[in-house]
Design a protein around this motif. Structure first.
Motif, PDB file in Angstrom:
ATOM      1  N   ASP A   1       0.800  -1.220   0.000  1.00  0.00           N
ATOM      2  CA  ASP A   1       0.000   0.000   0.000  1.00  0.00           C
ATOM      3  C   ASP A   1       0.835   1.273   0.000  1.00  0.00           C
ATOM      4  OD1 ASP A   1      -2.714  -1.182   0.298  1.00  0.00           O
ATOM      5  OD2 ASP A   1      -1.849  -1.945   2.157  1.00  0.00           O
TER       6      ASP A   1
ATOM      7  N   TYR B   1       1.305  -0.471   9.607  1.00  0.00           N
ATOM      8  CA  TYR B   1       1.574  -1.267   8.413  1.00  0.00           C
ATOM      9  C   TYR B   1       2.492  -2.427   8.781  1.00  0.00           C
ATOM     10  CZ  TYR B   1       0.076   2.829   5.677  1.00  0.00           C
ATOM     11  OH  TYR B   1      -0.623   3.875   5.139  1.00  0.00           O
TER      12      TYR B   1
ATOM     13  N   ARG C   1      -1.057  -2.991   4.405  1.00  0.00           N
ATOM     14  CA  ARG C   1      -2.035  -2.902   5.481  1.00  0.00           C
ATOM     15  C   ARG C   1      -2.737  -4.235   5.709  1.00  0.00           C
ATOM     16  NH1 ARG C   1      -3.317   0.731   8.954  1.00  0.00           N
ATOM     17  NH2 ARG C   1      -5.531   0.531   8.574  1.00  0.00           N
TER      18      ARG C   1
END
Length: 127
Positions: A75, A106, A124
């Protein structure tokens, strides 16, 4: 006369991690692992100059053919100075460790250590 390595380090600081050029300040902290029945908790955050590179992440994702590749479900991808991680945390991030980046947690899905710069890819999913 400066060595090539000295010049590269100077360029990292004055060009790549220049807030007027590419870099921005972000709060980063490592997550301490769970222990004694307590959940993982963020270590105190540190403001670091990093470069978030959405274009490079998109390029890497489009060329990732393996769903188990750390980039496939990523991400966020950012570049930071290796010395900053060592100065503030005493270590580099490691695969599957947790990092807080601007108040979001994360998982480190990929890391590349390129001598002066570190490329960190975060996901994530499962964080």
């Amino acid at each position: 006369m400066r060595s090539f390595k000295d010049q590269v380090e100077k360029d990292v600081k004055s060009v790549f991690l220049n807030v007027k050029e590419f870099a921005d300040w972000h709060e980063i902290s490592f997550m301490s692992p769970p222990k004694n029945g307590l959940p993982a908790a963020p270590e105190p955050p540190v403001r670091m100059l990093v470069i978030v590179d959405d274009d490079e992440l998109r390029d890497r994702k489009s060329s990732a053919s393996n769903p188990t590749d750390g980039v496939y479900d990523a991400d966020l991808l950012f570049y930071a100075q290796r010395a900053d991680f060592l100065l503030h945390f005493g270590r580099l991030p490691v695969m599957q460790s947790k990092i807080r980046f601007d108040e979001r947690t994360y998982t480190v899905t990929d890391i590349q250590d390129d001598e002066n710069m570190v490329t960190v890819t975060l996901g994530r999913k499962g964080s």
